[in-house]
Design a protein around this motif. Structure first.
Motif, PDB file in Angstrom:
ATOM      1  N   VAL A  74       0.864   4.233  -2.764  1.00  0.00           N
ATOM      2  CA  VAL A  74       0.594   5.629  -2.403  1.00  0.00           C
ATOM      3  C   VAL A  74       1.737   6.521  -2.875  1.00  0.00           C
ATOM      4  O   VAL A  74       1.521   7.590  -3.446  1.00  0.00           O
TER       5      VAL A  74
ATOM      6  N   VAL B 122      -8.366   4.042  -4.019  1.00  0.00           N
ATOM      7  CA  VAL B 122      -7.331   4.663  -3.173  1.00  0.00           C
ATOM      8  C   VAL B 122      -6.376   5.479  -4.046  1.00  0.00           C
ATOM      9  O   VAL B 122      -6.057   6.627  -3.745  1.00  0.00           O
TER      10      VAL B 122
ATOM     11  N   ALA C 105     -10.760  -1.409  -4.706  1.00  0.00           N
ATOM     12  CA  ALA C 105     -10.210  -0.702  -3.543  1.00  0.00           C
ATOM     13  C   ALA C 105      -8.896  -0.028  -3.911  1.00  0.00           C
ATOM     14  O   ALA C 105      -8.702   1.160  -3.645  1.00  0.00           O
TER      15      ALA C 105
ATOM     16  N   ILE D  32      -5.979   9.524  -3.727  1.00  0.00           N
ATOM     17  CA  ILE D  32      -4.705  10.159  -3.385  1.00  0.00           C
ATOM     18  C   ILE D  32      -4.273  11.103  -4.508  1.00  0.00           C
ATOM     19  O   ILE D  32      -3.810  12.218  -4.257  1.00  0.00           O
TER      20      ILE D  32
ATOM     21  N   VAL E 197       0.841  -1.200   0.000  1.00  0.00           N
ATOM     22  CA  VAL E 197       0.000   0.000   0.000  1.00  0.00           C
ATOM     23  C   VAL E 197       0.874   1.246   0.000  1.00  0.00           C
ATOM     24  O   VAL E 197       0.633   2.203  -0.749  1.00  0.00           O
TER      25      VAL E 197
END
Lengths: 248, 154
Positions: A166, B14, B10, B18, A162
């Motif tokens: 990100v 996300v 998901a 972001i 994750v």
């Protein structure tokens, strides 16, 4: 095609194939880097403004390109691993991080060495290209630290995956920083709408080094993934068989 | 929906979330993200009043004045629209020369001159051998880059 990919995702199959790929990638990469570096340092003409100091470009640009390419590899592999639950994919992501961090460090270090005489400063905090590249180094560190902090491999895969995804938002920021904002760092030389702003005798060795660095990255990545696979699968039959046969 | 598709959704959401968040943040910080301020903006009074800031522009040809034996230097900066006089005392980077893009850090003096405490040379993205630059200068002086390999050192 798809079955080939599916088979590749199986650790024992990957382990067999990658063994043959490592020397091809590694040796061809080193030969191309040797040619590119020789021509870059001794054959290419000096720059009209920077003189010989521009030659650091032959390390700086391939390193900077690979620092981002390695991050993309890491984020893509982590994403594939998260969605399809492929263990090998997570192993690729984990293996890419330290190599990418080293290329980031090389890009920053060579940039600073060049920046001191040319710009007149080692470092400028206000410059978006420099700052976003440094942020990527910290993202690599964060990814590696997070992995190291979680002893359960599956949990480490998910949490760090994750983080890798990100952090991928930083990649377009690094790339376009010199276009979006007024920066000290110059704009793109090779990827321009009106073609590269560099003559072929300077550009060719640079392209060779970019290709060579990429092949070398492939070889290093495969070596690290192989180690990671053995670590993850050390309780499996196929690893035990390899050890019994004396092939490991 | 299969679990795999749920995970795909998901991860996708996300990533998009972001992305939008960062885009909004960057837009909000646009002004602060500028490494330097244009000369036109400075001359229109659009600069931070109580702190030092950076201006960027091209060094006007023939405007560099230096006293012999001193580090003090004065030159004009242009954004091809308006000009600003900069005074600086210190060592200049290798790439500093007339016609070159530079970035100066400092503050605006009461006499309207910019008092710089740091001068950085901005390199452009063009590379070429000296001979090519020389012939460009000879045949097409209008587009030729500055070819003076010797930095103007005292």
């Amino acid at each position: 095609m798809w079955t080939w990919f599916h088979k590749l995702a199986s650790p024992p199959h990957f382990f067999r194939i990658s063994e043959k790929m490592v020397p091809w990638f590694g040796i061809s990469g080193l030969l191309i880097i040797a040619w590119g570096t020789w021509h870059g340092l001794f054959v290419a003409p000096p720059d009209y403004q920077q003189g010989d100091a521009f030659r650091i470009i032959y390390v700086h640009v391939p390193s900077a390109y690979l620092s981002m390419a390695a991050y993309m590899t890491m984020a893509l592999a982590a994403g594939i691993g998260l969605i399809w639950r492929i263990k090998l994919s997570h192993a690729v992501a984990a293996a890419a991080a330290p190599i990418g961090a080293w290329f980031t460090f090389l890009a920053l270090a060579t940039g600073m060495i060049w920046g001191r005489p040319m710009w007149g400063t080692w470092w400028e905090w206000g410059d978006p290209r420099l700052t976003s590249e440094l942020l990527m180094l910290f993202l690599y560190f964060g990814y590696m630290a997070l992995r190291a902090a979680i002893s359960d491999v599956k949990k480490a895969d998910n949490a760090s995956g994750v983080l890798a995804l990100v952090g991928a938002v930083n990649i377009p920021i690094i790339h376009y920083s010199v276009e979006w904002w007024s920066s000290l760092h110059q704009g793109a030389t090779i990827l321009r709408e009106d073609g590269p702003a560099m003559p072929p005798e300077m550009l060719t060795p640079l392209l060779f080094n970019i290709a060579g660095f990429t092949l070398l990255f492939g070889a290093l990545l495969l070596i690290r993934v192989r180690t990671g696979v053995i670590y993850r699968e050390h309780r499996k039959m196929w690893v035990k068989n390899l050890i019994q046969r004396g092939e490991l | 929906m299969k679990p795999r598709q749920q995970r795909m959704l998901a991860v996708g959401l996300v990533a998009i979330g972001i992305g939008i968040g960062v885009a909004l943040t960057l837009t909000a910080f646009e002004e602060n993200m500028m490494f330097f301020i244009d000369i036109s903006d400075v001359n229109e009074g659009k600069y931070p009043a109580n702190r030092n800031f950076r201006v960027g522009g091209l060094v006007v040809e023939g405007s560099v004045e230096r006293e012999t034996g001193a580090l003090e230097i004065q030159f004009d900066l242009t954004d091809l629209n308006t000009e600003l006089t900069v005074i600086y005392s210190g060592i200049l980077p290798d790439l500093f020369r007339e016609g070159q893009g530079i970035v100066a850090h400092g503050r605006l003096g009461t006499d309207g001159r910019f008092i710089a405490d740091e001068v950085l040379a901005k390199h452009d993205e063009k590379y070429m051998p000296p001979e090519v630059a020389e012939s460009l200068k000879q045949y097409r002086p209008a587009v030729a880059p500055e070819t003076d390999m010797e930095a103007k050192q005292p």
